[in-house]
Design a protein around this motif. Structure first.
Motif, short mmCIF file in Angstrom:
data_model
loop_
_atom_site.label_atom_id
_atom_site.label_comp_id
_atom_site.label_asym_id
_atom_site.label_seq_id
_atom_site.Cartn_x
_atom_site.Cartn_y
_atom_site.Cartn_z
N ARG A 1 22.06 60.63 65.79
CA ARG A 1 21.61 60.52 64.39
C ARG A 1 21.46 59.07 63.95
O ARG A 1 21.05 58.82 62.80
N GLY A 2 21.84 58.14 64.80
CA GLY A 2 21.75 56.74 64.41
C GLY A 2 22.71 56.35 63.31
O GLY A 2 22.47 55.38 62.57
N MET A 3 23.79 57.06 63.18
CA MET A 3 24.75 56.82 62.11
C MET A 3 25.70 55.67 62.50
O MET A 3 26.20 55.65 63.63
N PRO A 4 25.92 54.71 61.64
CA PRO A 4 26.91 53.67 61.94
C PRO A 4 28.29 54.29 62.22
O PRO A 4 28.65 55.29 61.59
N GLU A 5 29.03 53.71 63.14
CA GLU A 5 30.29 54.31 63.55
C GLU A 5 31.24 54.53 62.38
O GLU A 5 31.86 55.59 62.26
N GLN A 6 31.37 53.54 61.49
CA GLN A 6 32.31 53.70 60.38
C GLN A 6 31.86 54.80 59.43
O GLN A 6 32.69 55.55 58.90
N ASP A 7 30.56 54.92 59.23
CA ASP A 7 30.05 56.01 58.40
C ASP A 7 30.39 57.36 59.02
O ASP A 7 30.77 58.31 58.32
N ALA A 8 30.26 57.45 60.34
CA ALA A 8 30.59 58.70 61.03
C ALA A 8 32.06 59.05 60.85
O ALA A 8 32.41 60.20 60.56
N ARG A 9 32.91 58.06 61.00
CA ARG A 9 34.35 58.33 60.84
C ARG A 9 34.69 58.68 59.39
O ARG A 9 35.56 59.52 59.13
N ASN A 10 34.00 58.07 58.44
CA ASN A 10 34.23 58.41 57.03
C ASN A 10 33.82 59.85 56.74
O ASN A 10 34.51 60.56 55.98
N ARG A 11 32.69 60.27 57.30
CA ARG A 11 32.24 61.64 57.09
C ARG A 11 33.23 62.63 57.70
O ARG A 11 33.53 63.68 57.11
N ILE A 12 33.74 62.31 58.88
CA ILE A 12 34.73 63.18 59.52
C ILE A 12 36.00 63.26 58.68
O ILE A 12 36.56 64.34 58.47
N ALA A 13 36.44 62.12 58.16
CA ALA A 13 37.68 62.08 57.37
C ALA A 13 37.55 62.85 56.07
O ALA A 13 38.55 63.36 55.54
N ALA A 14 36.33 62.96 55.54
CA ALA A 14 36.11 63.66 54.27
C ALA A 14 36.11 65.17 54.42
O ALA A 14 36.18 65.89 53.42
N GLN A 15 36.05 65.64 55.66
CA GLN A 15 36.01 67.08 55.90
C GLN A 15 37.41 67.62 56.15
O GLN A 15 38.41 66.89 56.15
N ALA A 16 37.51 68.93 56.35
CA ALA A 16 38.80 69.57 56.62
C ALA A 16 39.43 68.98 57.87
O ALA A 16 38.75 68.57 58.81
#
Length: 395
Positions: free
Chosen positions: A145-160
């Protein structure tokens, strides 16, 4: 119709699982696709989003700029809640419409990212969780998806969290490895569990009898029971006075058959009859015939109950629906709590169960086993009542 909830964290690969289930013949309802449909240009949903978050969330062609919306909606919890309040009711209405169109013998797989966060697990007959190690998920999001690594980790952290997902997972599919591994798991799941589950549910078919097999206590039994109880409570609604995990699987350390015993307590047996259809539709099939709690009861009414079998072949369940007017609901809770508080009785009961299971290993049913151990259980009731008076126990 069998309703299966499918979810997993971002990057876990649940789309791979969903596609395979659809290949087998499942009716796939994709919540993300519906979420896009309800905010297409010209829809009320898009107009409301613009009113809430501004025209800056629109692309040049008038469609929704999802990246721009995400930048605003995921900036804080309040913004995300406002987004959900606009989109989720519309997604829910469209989902209900699609489910209503499915055939009576369909296996409907609802691919929904926020199943756990929304507390929706009890509304499905079975919940499938697709998971992968966090580093694997981040790598996928960065590369695909071309997502920056920190953005990816933030999205994961925001989920269950993993723990929250495990609490509702009837089936856990680890998709950290190669695609072929998870596809093989899905193939087996379809053939061995989903197809027979749907048939059991549609035909109101109880599980076949089998000889007693007593196994060591399983620490996951209480969690499994709570998932089933959540479905029972949802189906019974206000008719339920209480719903409890009872029997041997509810006593830590006690050997038992791998069958969860659950108890739904209602005011009267008329209430038990009134809720029978809803329980059967939820996966707990009403058993035919007359059922009562004591072999010497003789159908005198005091010990009468209603009995339901779990239709899921992968998780055997006995659901005892009892009236608060009779004594059995209280005795079931007393016997459980007395055993929990008396390790010596647990050891003695374990020995009785193992001996009788061996003696009845070739019976082809549990009837002889159950009848023969009733003498120990009846004597245990007497000791449990003494314990209750001594300790001041109440249900």
């Amino acid at each position: 119709m069998l309703r299966v909830g499918l979810t997993g964290g971002i990057g876990a690969g649940k789309s791979t699982v969903a596609a395979r289930l659809a290949e087998h013949g499942a009716v796939l309802i994709d919540a993300d696709r519906i979420a896009r449909e309800v905010v297409e240009p010209g829809t009320e949903g898009l107009a409301e989003l613009v009113a809430e978050f501004g025209a800056e969330i629109l692309a040049a062609d008038g469609s929704l700029d999802r990246a721009a919306l995400a930048a605003r909606a995921f900036s804080d919890d309040g913004a995300r809640q406002r987004l959900n309040a606009i989109v989720h009711p519309r997604v829910g209405a469209r989902t209900a419409e699609l489910m209503a169109r499915a055939a009576a013998d369909a296996i409907v797989v609802h691919d929904i990212p926020l199943l756990v966060e929304g507390g929706l697990a009890p509304s499905y007959h079975l919940v499938l969780i697709v998971d992968a190690d966090e580093d694997v998920r981040v790598k996928r999001l960065v590369e695909s998806r071309g997502m920056p690594e920190q953005d990816a980790r933030n999205r994961i952290a925001a989920q269950a969290s993993t723990a929250q997902r495990r609490a509702v997972a009837d089936v856990w599919l680890d998709n950290s490895g190669t695609r072929d591994v998870v596809l093989a798991q899905v193939d087996a799941l379809w053939a061995d569990r989903l197809v027979p589950f749907e048939a059991n549910l549609r035909l109101r078919k109880p599980r076949p009898p089998r000889s007693p097999v007593v196994r060591p206590y399983d620490d996951t039994w209480p969690v499994q029971a709570e998932r089933a109880l959540a479905r029972v409570r949802l189906a019974a609604g206000e008719t339920a006075l209480r719903a409890d995990h009872i029997g041997s699987t509810a006593v830590p350390g006690l050997a038992a058959k791998d069958v969860l015993d659950l108890q739904l307590t209602v005011s009267t047996l008329d209430d038990a009859d009134a809720v029978a259809g809803a329980l059967s539709a939820a996966g707990f099939v009403r058993a035919e015939g007359h059922w009562y709690d004591h072999p010497q009861a003789g159908g005198d009414g005091v010990w009468d109950k209603r009995f339901h079998f779990g239709a899921d072949p992968g998780r055997p369940v006995n659901l005892h629906v009892r009236s608060a007017e009779g004594p059995a609901w209280r005795l079931a809770l007393l016997f459980r709590d007395w055993l929990r508080d008396n390790p010596g009785e647990v050891a003695a009961y374990t020995e009785v169960k193992r001996r009788l299971a061996k003696a009845h290993a070739d019976d082809g049913s549990v009837e002889g086993y159950t009848e023969e151990k009733q003498a120990w259980v009846d004597a245990g009731f007497t000791r449990a009542e003494q314990w209750a008076r001594r300790t001041g126990w109440t249900p």
